[in-house]
Design an enzyme around this catalytic site. Sequence first.
Site, short mmCIF file in Angstrom:
data_model
loop_
_atom_site.label_atom_id
_atom_site.label_comp_id
_atom_site.label_asym_id
_atom_site.label_seq_id
_atom_site.Cartn_x
_atom_site.Cartn_y
_atom_site.Cartn_z
N HIS A 124 0.85 -1.19 0.00
CA HIS A 124 0.00 0.00 0.00
C HIS A 124 0.89 1.24 0.00
CE1 HIS A 124 -2.99 2.97 1.50
NE2 HIS A 124 -3.84 2.19 0.86
N ASP B 175 -7.97 -5.06 -0.42
CA ASP B 175 -8.40 -5.83 -1.59
C ASP B 175 -8.08 -7.32 -1.44
OD1 ASP B 175 -9.34 -3.58 -2.98
OD2 ASP B 175 -7.31 -3.08 -3.62
#
Length: 455
Positions: free
Chosen positions: A332, A391
């Site tokens: 991320h 996700d």
Amino acid sequence: MNIQPDFVKEEQLQELSESFRLHNQLPPDLYTRYRIKRGLRNSDGTGVLVGATHLGNVHGYILNEGEREPIEGRLTYRGYNIYDLIHGLEREDRFGFEEIGYLLMCGELPTRRQLKEFQHVIGLERALPDNFTEDMIMRAPSRDIMNKLASATLALYSYDSNPDETTVENIMRQGISLTAKFPVIISHAYQAKRRYFDGASMFLHVPDPERSTAENILHLIRPDGKYTDDEAKLLDRCLILHAEHGGGNNSTFTVRVTSSSGTDTYSAIAAAVSSLKGPRHGGANLRVVKQFEEIKENVKNWKDEGEVRDYLCRILDGAAGDGSGLIYGMGHAIYTKSDPRAVALKHAARPLAEKKGMTDEMNLIELVEKLTPEVFAEKKGSDKPMCANVDMYSGFVYRMLGLPKSLYTPLFATARIVGWMAHRLEEVTTGGKIIRPAYKPLAKATTYTNIDERM
């Protein structure tokens, strides 16, 4: 249905495209030379500060003497830790998405009376305008529900008696209406897609004003309209975890940029939907799902760490997966040691996975989460911390709930609408200036040439 024919020929497209490529080359050192903040990111990976917000805070590292120091991820909504909000709802065994919407748009957690009134008005606003489904969805169905959601959002402008006024009261009214209608729009758009593109039957259920957003989504999408409380509560947690993620994420910044121009709510939100559709943003969970389908197909023993590790190495080498060398769902831009959304979603998903007999699949996801940083360090020689992002688990949750892949990103939009509207309210009331960054001009002064003299 009739598709518009293409009048531009392939050779003409090639000529036009080649002209573009020839005149749009950028030297590799351009961004360094002019100190351009590509992607509005600094060279150390931090974001360029362009505004201030009361809404969300995404915290994944601290700067220690100019260097990023990893920490456990923290996500707050108006100062409330997301873990505290989720755990509070779990203790009281309640649906919470509407409550989080109130918090984000109004500024504080509601009292019981305020929440009841807020839920009531959302329930009343769920119904689409008369003939809207027939005229705006059924007459022009789309293979991609995000495109239909964007166009339907723009279409709602025509049904609003006061679409352009930018007072807090009017934007609040529009925000409540869109929050209520998004689940119905994506559900009806999905049913239209089934009918016109998938050759399947279409089931159009009426939204229930007494049910929560999560309950309505499952009721509207499933042919029989039935669901369990566990399923609806898990979907509710997904919606909460996707509701807000700071002002710098691409779709929310899109809301900020468009709102700063003074445009109407429907245009700003349609632009945000279009941004979220992109595979680098909201569409990323589909890449995770596809990659895990390949892993499950190619790894014979999901419990064998060595076999899983070997396949992850092949993905990083570009010999498996889509050839990109990326393990989707890992890493991320801000979070380093952990993504709190992934942590919370993993915790919420485990009980339902056990009930549905999908524990082995969830264990495989957790094994990939565990092994990827190790494999990445070995293959790339990097000690950069890497955590699973939201996700990694959201697609698995949606699949457990029997939701079609075409709805994964639209569900993200259905959750994020409350965050978008909160940022729109904040930008309109506190921004003060149109957002207008600068670009380095590269074209040199050129003399006009008569058309017959051009080569």
